[in-house]
Write a protein that holds these residues in place. Structure first.
Motif, PDB file in Angstrom:
ATOM      1  N   MET A   1       0.856  -1.174   0.000  1.00 30.58           N
ATOM      2  CA  MET A   1       0.000   0.000   0.000  1.00 30.58           C
ATOM      3  C   MET A   1       0.903   1.238   0.000  1.00 30.58           C
ATOM      4  SD  MET A   1      -3.007   1.117   2.709  1.00 30.58           S
ATOM      5  CE  MET A   1      -3.868  -0.418   2.501  1.00 30.58           C
ATOM      6  N   PRO A   2       0.612   2.207  -0.863  1.00 30.71           N
ATOM      7  CA  PRO A   2       1.443   3.418  -0.911  1.00 30.71           C
ATOM      8  C   PRO A   2       1.431   4.181   0.412  1.00 30.71           C
ATOM      9  CG  PRO A   2       0.047   3.263  -2.850  1.00 30.71           C
ATOM     10  CD  PRO A   2      -0.399   2.190  -1.904  1.00 30.71           C
ATOM     11  N   LYS A   3       2.601   4.736   0.761  1.00 30.62           N
ATOM     12  CA  LYS A   3       2.776   5.481   2.000  1.00 30.62           C
ATOM     13  C   LYS A   3       2.961   6.962   1.670  1.00 30.62           C
ATOM     14  CE  LYS A   3       5.459   3.616   4.939  1.00 30.62           C
ATOM     15  NZ  LYS A   3       6.645   3.077   5.586  1.00 30.62           N
ATOM     16  N   PHE A   4       2.257   7.812   2.436  1.00 29.80           N
ATOM     17  CA  PHE A   4       2.348   9.261   2.290  1.00 29.80           C
ATOM     18  C   PHE A   4       2.680   9.861   3.648  1.00 29.80           C
ATOM     19  CE2 PHE A   4      -0.732   7.557  -0.727  1.00 29.80           C
ATOM     20  CZ  PHE A   4      -0.167   7.959  -1.926  1.00 29.80           C
ATOM     21  N   TYR A   5       2.946  11.172   3.655  1.00 25.64           N
ATOM     22  CA  TYR A   5       3.368  11.838   4.889  1.00 25.64           C
ATOM     23  C   TYR A   5       2.548  13.106   5.084  1.00 25.64           C
ATOM     24  CZ  TYR A   5       7.134   8.615   4.077  1.00 25.64           C
ATOM     25  OH  TYR A   5       7.840   7.470   3.847  1.00 25.64           O
ATOM     26  N   THR A   6       1.921  13.201   6.255  1.00 24.22           N
ATOM     27  CA  THR A   6       1.077  14.359   6.537  1.00 24.22           C
ATOM     28  C   THR A   6       1.629  15.128   7.732  1.00 24.22           C
ATOM     29  OG1 THR A   6      -1.208  15.097   6.804  1.00 24.22           O
ATOM     30  CG2 THR A   6      -0.566  13.125   8.028  1.00 24.22           C
ATOM     31  N   VAL A   7       1.483  16.446   7.669  1.00 23.91           N
ATOM     32  CA  VAL A   7       1.933  17.318   8.750  1.00 23.91           C
ATOM     33  C   VAL A   7       0.721  17.638   9.616  1.00 23.91           C
ATOM     34  CG1 VAL A   7       2.953  19.560   9.308  1.00 23.91           C
ATOM     35  CG2 VAL A   7       3.787  18.261   7.323  1.00 23.91           C
ATOM     36  N   VAL A 134       0.702   8.020   6.450  1.00 19.39           N
ATOM     37  CA  VAL A 134      -0.676   7.647   6.115  1.00 19.39           C
ATOM     38  C   VAL A 134      -0.583   6.717   4.919  1.00 19.39           C
ATOM     39  CG1 VAL A 134      -2.968   8.447   5.448  1.00 19.39           C
ATOM     40  CG2 VAL A 134      -1.509   9.939   6.791  1.00 19.39           C
ATOM     41  N   ASN A 135      -1.212   5.571   5.002  1.00 20.31           N
ATOM     42  CA  ASN A 135      -1.244   4.629   3.887  1.00 20.31           C
ATOM     43  C   ASN A 135      -2.597   4.707   3.212  1.00 20.31           C
ATOM     44  OD1 ASN A 135       1.365   3.438   4.360  1.00 20.31           O
ATOM     45  ND2 ASN A 135       0.464   2.465   6.156  1.00 20.31           N
ATOM     46  N   SER A 136      -2.583   4.665   1.877  1.00 16.81           N
ATOM     47  CA  SER A 136      -3.850   4.687   1.145  1.00 16.81           C
ATOM     48  C   SER A 136      -3.675   4.100  -0.245  1.00 16.81           C
ATOM     49  CB  SER A 136      -4.361   6.126   1.013  1.00 16.81           C
ATOM     50  OG  SER A 136      -5.528   6.156   0.227  1.00 16.81           O
ATOM     51  N   ASN A 137      -4.620   3.235  -0.610  1.00 19.73           N
ATOM     52  CA  ASN A 137      -4.685   2.722  -1.980  1.00 19.73           C
ATOM     53  C   ASN A 137      -5.554   3.604  -2.868  1.00 19.73           C
ATOM     54  OD1 ASN A 137      -3.059   0.400  -1.793  1.00 19.73           O
ATOM     55  ND2 ASN A 137      -4.736  -0.741  -0.833  1.00 19.73           N
ATOM     56  N   ASN A 138      -6.265   4.562  -2.257  1.00 20.40           N
ATOM     57  CA  ASN A 138      -7.240   5.361  -2.996  1.00 20.40           C
ATOM     58  C   ASN A 138      -6.833   6.817  -3.178  1.00 20.40           C
ATOM     59  OD1 ASN A 138      -9.004   3.120  -3.062  1.00 20.40           O
ATOM     60  ND2 ASN A 138      -9.636   3.586  -0.983  1.00 20.40           N
ATOM     61  N   ILE A 178      -6.363  12.180  -0.043  1.00 20.12           N
ATOM     62  CA  ILE A 178      -6.681  10.871   0.525  1.00 20.12           C
ATOM     63  C   ILE A 178      -8.106  10.887   1.049  1.00 20.12           C
ATOM     64  CG2 ILE A 178      -6.058   9.187   2.292  1.00 20.12           C
ATOM     65  CD1 ILE A 178      -3.193  10.391   2.176  1.00 20.12           C
ATOM     66  N   PRO A 179      -9.014  10.112   0.421  1.00 21.31           N
ATOM     67  CA  PRO A 179     -10.400  10.093   0.892  1.00 21.31           C
ATOM     68  C   PRO A 179     -10.493   9.489   2.289  1.00 21.31           C
ATOM     69  CG  PRO A 179     -10.070   8.435  -0.820  1.00 21.31           C
ATOM     70  CD  PRO A 179      -8.792   9.196  -0.702  1.00 21.31           C
ATOM     71  N   LEU A 180     -11.419  10.016   3.087  1.00 17.91           N
ATOM     72  CA  LEU A 180     -11.631   9.519   4.454  1.00 17.91           C
ATOM     73  C   LEU A 180     -12.693   8.439   4.469  1.00 17.91           C
ATOM     74  CD1 LEU A 180     -11.478  12.843   6.477  1.00 17.91           C
ATOM     75  CD2 LEU A 180      -9.632  11.262   5.888  1.00 17.91           C
ATOM     76  N   PRO A 181     -12.618   7.506   5.402  1.00 24.48           N
ATOM     77  CA  PRO A 181     -11.711   7.473   6.540  1.00 24.48           C
ATOM     78  C   PRO A 181     -10.313   7.005   6.149  1.00 24.48           C
ATOM     79  CG  PRO A 181     -13.154   5.567   6.597  1.00 24.48           C
ATOM     80  CD  PRO A 181     -13.595   6.405   5.429  1.00 24.48           C
TER      81      PRO A 181
END
Length: 188
Positions: A1-7, A134-138, A178-181
């Motif tokens: 699953m792709p990994k992103f970084y949020t502040v 934050v991981n997200s496939n979407n 990144i769509p929630l949740p």
């Protein structure tokens, strides 16, 4: 699953916490125009457009962010505020009309594609915020540099179309919508 970084600008994230949509609107400050629309109208429209709720970003730009402040009892503007709410409105209209399968910015959180970009952003806002994975496939990847009004209304529509098409500017600044949740991962 792709990994992103949020502040974590709001200081509200914890490892394994879930960022969700909210339908708790009445406690938020709502901007209305006396005699034209009230809080019930605002809530009805939000429930029509976003029945599952809004993200913190959506609440900020749809409900609590004022556009024009009028002199009491008149339609004479006293103060025009930020352009960001209008940018969000135009980009959302273009998304709904041309790209309805992409995630709404009003129901999403945002993150950087690289840790270096998240650190640069953190420096730009004071360098005192935590960074989380934050991981997200979407996630939808877009060029944040396209998020402005341009030189005309039709230009703003064109920038929005390019943003949702995945086009890139010469000095692109990529963001993950990144769509929630979404589940917050490790703290960096």
């Amino acid at each position: 699953m792709p990994k992103f970084y949020t502040v974590d600008r709001a200081g509200s994230m914890n490892v394994n916490s879930i960022f969700e949509l909210s339908t708790n609107y009445p406690e938020k400050q709502m901007w209305t125009v006396d005699g034209l629309y009230d809080e019930k109208d605002v809530i009805a429209r939000i429930e029509q457009f976003y029945p599952k709720g809004l993200s913190t970003h959506g609440i900020q730009y749809l409900i609590t962010g004022g556009i024009v402040i009028f002199e009491e009892g008149t339609r004479s503007p006293l103060h025009i505020t930020y352009t960001e709410p209008m940018i969000e409105a135009i980009f959302e209209l273009v998304r709904k009309n041309e790209f309805p399968t992409l995630p709404s910015r009003m129901q999403s959180m945002f993150a950087w594609l690289t840790l270096e970009d998240a650190r640069r952003f953190n420096e730009s806002v004071g360098n005192d915020k935590s960074i989380f994975e934050v991981n997200s496939n979407n996630a939808f990847i877009a060029d944040q540099n396209l998020l402005f009004l341009g030189a005309s209304v039709i230009g703003a529509y064109e920038l929005a179309r390019k943003y949702w098409s995945g086009d890139r500017s010469n000095n692109c600044k990529l963001e993950a919508v990144i769509p929630l949740p979404a589940v917050i991962g490790n703290k960096i």
